[in-house]
Every structure is written in structure tokens, then in C-alpha cells.
Design an enzyme around this catalytic site. Structure first.
Site, PDB file in Angstrom:
ATOM      1  N   LYS A  12       0.822  -1.219   0.000  1.00 18.25           N
ATOM      2  CA  LYS A  12       0.000   0.000   0.000  1.00 18.25           C
ATOM      3  C   LYS A  12       0.862   1.279   0.000  1.00 18.25           C
ATOM      4  O   LYS A  12       2.068   1.220   0.278  1.00 18.25           O
ATOM      5  CB  LYS A  12      -0.919  -0.027   1.219  1.00 18.25           C
ATOM      6  CG  LYS A  12      -1.948  -1.164   1.187  1.00 18.25           C
ATOM      7  CD  LYS A  12      -2.955  -1.014   2.327  1.00 18.25           C
ATOM      8  CE  LYS A  12      -3.943  -2.165   2.349  1.00 18.25           C
ATOM      9  NZ  LYS A  12      -4.986  -1.977   3.371  1.00 18.25           N
ATOM     10  N   TYR A  52     -12.407  -2.712  -3.932  1.00 17.05           N
ATOM     11  CA  TYR A  52     -12.838  -2.904  -2.540  1.00 17.05           C
ATOM     12  C   TYR A  52     -14.361  -2.934  -2.404  1.00 17.05           C
ATOM     13  O   TYR A  52     -14.869  -2.687  -1.314  1.00 17.05           O
ATOM     14  CB  TYR A  52     -12.276  -1.792  -1.661  1.00 17.05           C
ATOM     15  CG  TYR A  52     -10.884  -2.045  -1.105  1.00 17.05           C
ATOM     16  CD1 TYR A  52     -10.561  -3.223  -0.430  1.00 17.05           C
ATOM     17  CD2 TYR A  52      -9.889  -1.076  -1.203  1.00 17.05           C
ATOM     18  CE1 TYR A  52      -9.301  -3.438   0.110  1.00 17.05           C
ATOM     19  CE2 TYR A  52      -8.623  -1.285  -0.654  1.00 17.05           C
ATOM     20  CZ  TYR A  52      -8.342  -2.475   0.006  1.00 17.05           C
ATOM     21  OH  TYR A  52      -7.104  -2.679   0.560  1.00 17.05           O
ATOM     22  N   PHE A  60     -15.798   2.888   6.649  1.00 15.63           N
ATOM     23  CA  PHE A  60     -14.439   3.293   6.251  1.00 15.63           C
ATOM     24  C   PHE A  60     -14.204   3.209   4.737  1.00 15.63           C
ATOM     25  O   PHE A  60     -13.106   3.470   4.260  1.00 15.63           O
ATOM     26  CB  PHE A  60     -13.395   2.443   6.994  1.00 15.63           C
ATOM     27  CG  PHE A  60     -13.554   0.944   6.833  1.00 15.63           C
ATOM     28  CD1 PHE A  60     -13.038   0.274   5.728  1.00 15.63           C
ATOM     29  CD2 PHE A  60     -14.218   0.204   7.802  1.00 15.63           C
ATOM     30  CE1 PHE A  60     -13.179  -1.102   5.581  1.00 15.63           C
ATOM     31  CE2 PHE A  60     -14.352  -1.193   7.661  1.00 15.63           C
ATOM     32  CZ  PHE A  60     -13.837  -1.836   6.550  1.00 15.63           C
ATOM     33  N   ARG A  88      -1.605 -14.658   4.696  1.00 19.67           N
ATOM     34  CA  ARG A  88      -2.368 -13.983   5.760  1.00 19.67           C
ATOM     35  C   ARG A  88      -1.642 -14.074   7.100  1.00 19.67           C
ATOM     36  O   ARG A  88      -1.675 -13.151   7.895  1.00 19.67           O
ATOM     37  CB  ARG A  88      -3.792 -14.533   5.827  1.00 19.67           C
ATOM     38  CG  ARG A  88      -4.578 -14.088   4.583  1.00 19.67           C
ATOM     39  CD  ARG A  88      -6.010 -14.443   4.645  1.00 19.67           C
ATOM     40  NE  ARG A  88      -6.760 -13.659   5.619  1.00 19.67           N
ATOM     41  CZ  ARG A  88      -7.141 -12.408   5.470  1.00 19.67           C
ATOM     42  NH1 ARG A  88      -6.824 -11.751   4.369  1.00 19.67           N
ATOM     43  NH2 ARG A  88      -7.829 -11.803   6.405  1.00 19.67           N
ATOM     44  N   THR A  94      -5.341  -7.248  10.717  1.00 21.25           N
ATOM     45  CA  THR A  94      -5.631  -6.014   9.978  1.00 21.25           C
ATOM     46  C   THR A  94      -5.113  -4.782  10.711  1.00 21.25           C
ATOM     47  O   THR A  94      -4.523  -3.885  10.104  1.00 21.25           O
ATOM     48  CB  THR A  94      -7.161  -5.878   9.770  1.00 21.25           C
ATOM     49  OG1 THR A  94      -7.634  -7.078   9.166  1.00 21.25           O
ATOM     50  CG2 THR A  94      -7.502  -4.691   8.897  1.00 21.25           C
ATOM     51  N   ARG A 105       2.592  -6.408   9.096  1.00 22.48           N
ATOM     52  CA  ARG A 105       1.852  -5.267   9.661  1.00 22.48           C
ATOM     53  C   ARG A 105       2.401  -4.852  11.024  1.00 22.48           C
ATOM     54  O   ARG A 105       2.359  -3.669  11.372  1.00 22.48           O
ATOM     55  CB  ARG A 105       0.370  -5.601   9.716  1.00 22.48           C
ATOM     56  CG  ARG A 105      -0.271  -5.548   8.321  1.00 22.48           C
ATOM     57  CD  ARG A 105      -1.629  -6.171   8.313  1.00 22.48           C
ATOM     58  NE  ARG A 105      -2.381  -5.898   7.099  1.00 22.48           N
ATOM     59  CZ  ARG A 105      -3.478  -6.555   6.760  1.00 22.48           C
ATOM     60  NH1 ARG A 105      -3.940  -7.529   7.528  1.00 22.48           N
ATOM     61  NH2 ARG A 105      -4.114  -6.247   5.640  1.00 22.48           N
ATOM     62  N   ASN A 115      -1.917   0.148   6.851  1.00 19.92           N
ATOM     63  CA  ASN A 115      -1.427  -1.126   7.392  1.00 19.92           C
ATOM     64  C   ASN A 115      -0.507  -1.860   6.411  1.00 19.92           C
ATOM     65  O   ASN A 115      -0.335  -3.066   6.481  1.00 19.92           O
ATOM     66  CB  ASN A 115      -2.594  -1.998   7.877  1.00 19.92           C
ATOM     67  CG  ASN A 115      -3.558  -2.380   6.777  1.00 19.92           C
ATOM     68  OD1 ASN A 115      -3.436  -1.915   5.652  1.00 19.92           O
ATOM     69  ND2 ASN A 115      -4.516  -3.224   7.094  1.00 19.92           N
ATOM     70  N   HIS A 118      -2.105  -5.508   1.689  1.00 16.46           N
ATOM     71  CA  HIS A 118      -3.388  -6.207   1.566  1.00 16.46           C
ATOM     72  C   HIS A 118      -3.066  -7.618   1.086  1.00 16.46           C
ATOM     73  O   HIS A 118      -2.124  -7.815   0.313  1.00 16.46           O
ATOM     74  CB  HIS A 118      -4.286  -5.509   0.534  1.00 16.46           C
ATOM     75  CG  HIS A 118      -5.458  -6.356   0.108  1.00 16.46           C
ATOM     76  ND1 HIS A 118      -6.612  -6.418   0.818  1.00 16.46           N
ATOM     77  CD2 HIS A 118      -5.600  -7.212  -0.951  1.00 16.46           C
ATOM     78  CE1 HIS A 118      -7.433  -7.274   0.231  1.00 16.46           C
ATOM     79  NE2 HIS A 118      -6.851  -7.762  -0.854  1.00 16.46           N
ATOM     80  N   GLU A 129      -9.102 -11.198  -7.514  1.00 15.28           N
ATOM     81  CA  GLU A 129      -8.220 -10.041  -7.297  1.00 15.28           C
ATOM     82  C   GLU A 129      -7.033 -10.061  -8.259  1.00 15.28           C
ATOM     83  O   GLU A 129      -6.599  -9.017  -8.749  1.00 15.28           O
ATOM     84  CB  GLU A 129      -7.749 -10.018  -5.836  1.00 15.28           C
ATOM     85  CG  GLU A 129      -8.905  -9.716  -4.885  1.00 15.28           C
ATOM     86  CD  GLU A 129      -8.487  -9.610  -3.425  1.00 15.28           C
ATOM     87  OE1 GLU A 129      -7.302  -9.836  -3.098  1.00 15.28           O
ATOM     88  OE2 GLU A 129      -9.359  -9.278  -2.595  1.00 15.28           O
TER      89      GLU A 129
HETATM   90  P1  CMP Z   1      -7.316  -4.670   3.783  1.00 16.13           P
HETATM   91  O1  CMP Z   1      -6.877  -6.037   4.148  1.00 16.13           O
HETATM   92  O2  CMP Z   1      -6.665  -4.016   2.617  1.00 16.13           O
HETATM   93  O3  CMP Z   1      -8.900  -4.697   3.538  1.00 16.13           O
HETATM   94  C1  CMP Z   1      -9.712  -3.576   3.734  1.00 16.13           C
HETATM   95  C2  CMP Z   1      -9.009  -2.463   4.462  1.00 16.13           C
HETATM   96  O4  CMP Z   1      -9.838  -1.532   5.107  1.00 16.13           O
HETATM   97  C3  CMP Z   1      -8.170  -3.045   5.587  1.00 16.13           C
HETATM   98  O5  CMP Z   1      -7.069  -3.731   5.064  1.00 16.13           O
HETATM   99  C4  CMP Z   1      -7.847  -1.784   6.388  1.00 16.13           C
HETATM  100  O6  CMP Z   1      -6.684  -1.130   5.939  1.00 16.13           O
HETATM  101  C5  CMP Z   1      -9.046  -0.878   6.104  1.00 16.13           C
HETATM  102  N1  CMP Z   1      -9.869  -0.619   7.289  1.00 16.13           N
HETATM  103  C6  CMP Z   1     -10.090   0.582   7.847  1.00 16.13           C
HETATM  104  N2  CMP Z   1     -10.895   0.488   8.923  1.00 16.13           N
HETATM  105  C7  CMP Z   1     -11.186  -0.830   9.077  1.00 16.13           C
HETATM  106  C8  CMP Z   1     -11.955  -1.567  10.014  1.00 16.13           C
HETATM  107  N3  CMP Z   1     -12.593  -0.989  11.019  1.00 16.13           N
HETATM  108  N4  CMP Z   1     -12.015  -2.922   9.855  1.00 16.13           N
HETATM  109  C9  CMP Z   1     -11.392  -3.550   8.828  1.00 16.13           C
HETATM  110  N5  CMP Z   1     -10.636  -2.873   7.900  1.00 16.13           N
HETATM  111  C10 CMP Z   1     -10.530  -1.542   8.024  1.00 16.13           C
END
Ligand code: CMP
Length: 136
Positions: A12, A52, A60, A88, A94, A105, A115, A118, A129
Site C-alpha cells: 500500500k 474494494y 471506512f 495472511r 488487519t 503489519r 497497514n 493487503h 483479485e
Molecule cells: P485490507 O486487508 O486491505 O482490507 C480492507 C481495508 O480496510 C483493511 O485492510 C484496512 O486497511 C481498512 N480498514 C479501515 N478500517 C477498518 C476496520 N474498522 N475494519 C477492517 N478494515 C478496516
């Protein structure tokens, strides 16, 4: 039984801006995830929204799409045994605050939004994807 899978990783904007591309790629290869393809791209907010869209009802969502399209990202096809679940584990939770020691992360994440990476959450989503970014 373990099987050879492919999964998608995105490095990212926060990690690309801090020149962490090689460090993160090294973590994948050290964990026996081969980099089958990789490219640095700068996507539009519309493309981020499409990527997304499973999160479109979340509070968010808008910030997430603005963020992913804010500066270049690196999209990577990883391949190896149980690549989806392995990636993962390597990524960690996350929210970097909750991520296990030595995960990407935990090492590099700044916040739940920034973070650093992805990773696809299932084999089915990995296929979608990968197709999204590598169309041929
Ligand atoms: P990612 O795995 O890229 O998938 C969706 C992204 O939304 C996640 O990582 C986070 O960076 C972002 N995000 C922001 N707020 C939240 C939340 N409350 N829960 C989950 N993902 C979030």
C-alpha cells in the site's frame, strides 16, 4: 493436504512511500512464496472503489478508496504451498496494534488504514483479485 495456490498482495501507499518494497518482497520469498509477477501502478479512486466493493457498506469505505488511490502501490502475484493462508499469517492482523510479532503489519504498519499490505482472504477472492490487476 497442502496445495500450490496463488494469492494477491498489495503493497500500500504508506509502505511504497517508505521504500519498503524490497524488504516486504524478501519476507515473501524467505517464506517460500514466489513472486510470479509484480508491478507498480497508480490507480484511480474509481478503480479502488471497484476493487474494494465488498466493503462498500462499511463506514471506512470512502477513506479506504481515497487512500489506496492516493499514490503508487505495488501489486504482486504470490505462488506457493497454501499461499492464501500463508500470506495472511505473514501479514498479521488487519490492525497493526493487534498483529503478531514479526508479521509485516507489526513490523511496518502505522494504523488500521495505513497497514502496509493487503492480501486475498480466500482462494476464490485471490482468483478475482489477480484477474482485476493482471487481466491477461
Ligand atoms: P485490507 O486487508 O486491505 O482490507 C480492507 C481495508 O480496510 C483493511 O485492510 C484496512 O486497511 C481498512 N480498514 C479501515 N478500517 C477498518 C476496520 N474498522 N475494519 C477492517 N478494515 C478496516
Amino acid at each position: 493436504m497442502s496445495k500450490i495456490e496463488q494469492t494477491l498482495s498489495i503493497i500500500k501507499p504508506d509502505a511504497v512511500e517508505r521504500n519498503l518494497i524490497d524488504e516486504i518482497k524478501n519476507i515473501y520469498t524467505k517464506n517460500n512464496l514466489a513472486i510470479k509477477d509484480s508491478k507498480k501502478i497508480h490507480i484511480t479512486k474509481e478503480e479502488a472503489a471497484e476493487f474494494y466493493k465488498v466493503h462498500q457498506s462499511k463506514p471506512f469505505y470512502n477513506d479506504l478508496c481515497t487512500y489506496l488511490s492516493s499514490s503508487p502501490i505495488v501489486v504482486i502475484i504470490l505462488e506457493g504451498e497454501d499461499a492464501v493462508s500463508k500470506n495472511r499469517k505473514i501479514m498479521g492482523s488487519t490492525n497493526p496494534k493487534d498483529a503478531e510479532e514479526k508479521t509485516i503489519r507489526k513490523l511496518y504498519g502505522i494504523s488500521i488504514d495505513k497497514n502496509s499490505v493487503h492480501g486475498s482472504d480466500s482462494v476464490e477472492n485471490a482468483k478475482k483479485e489477480i484477474k482485476f490487476f493482471f487481466k491477461n
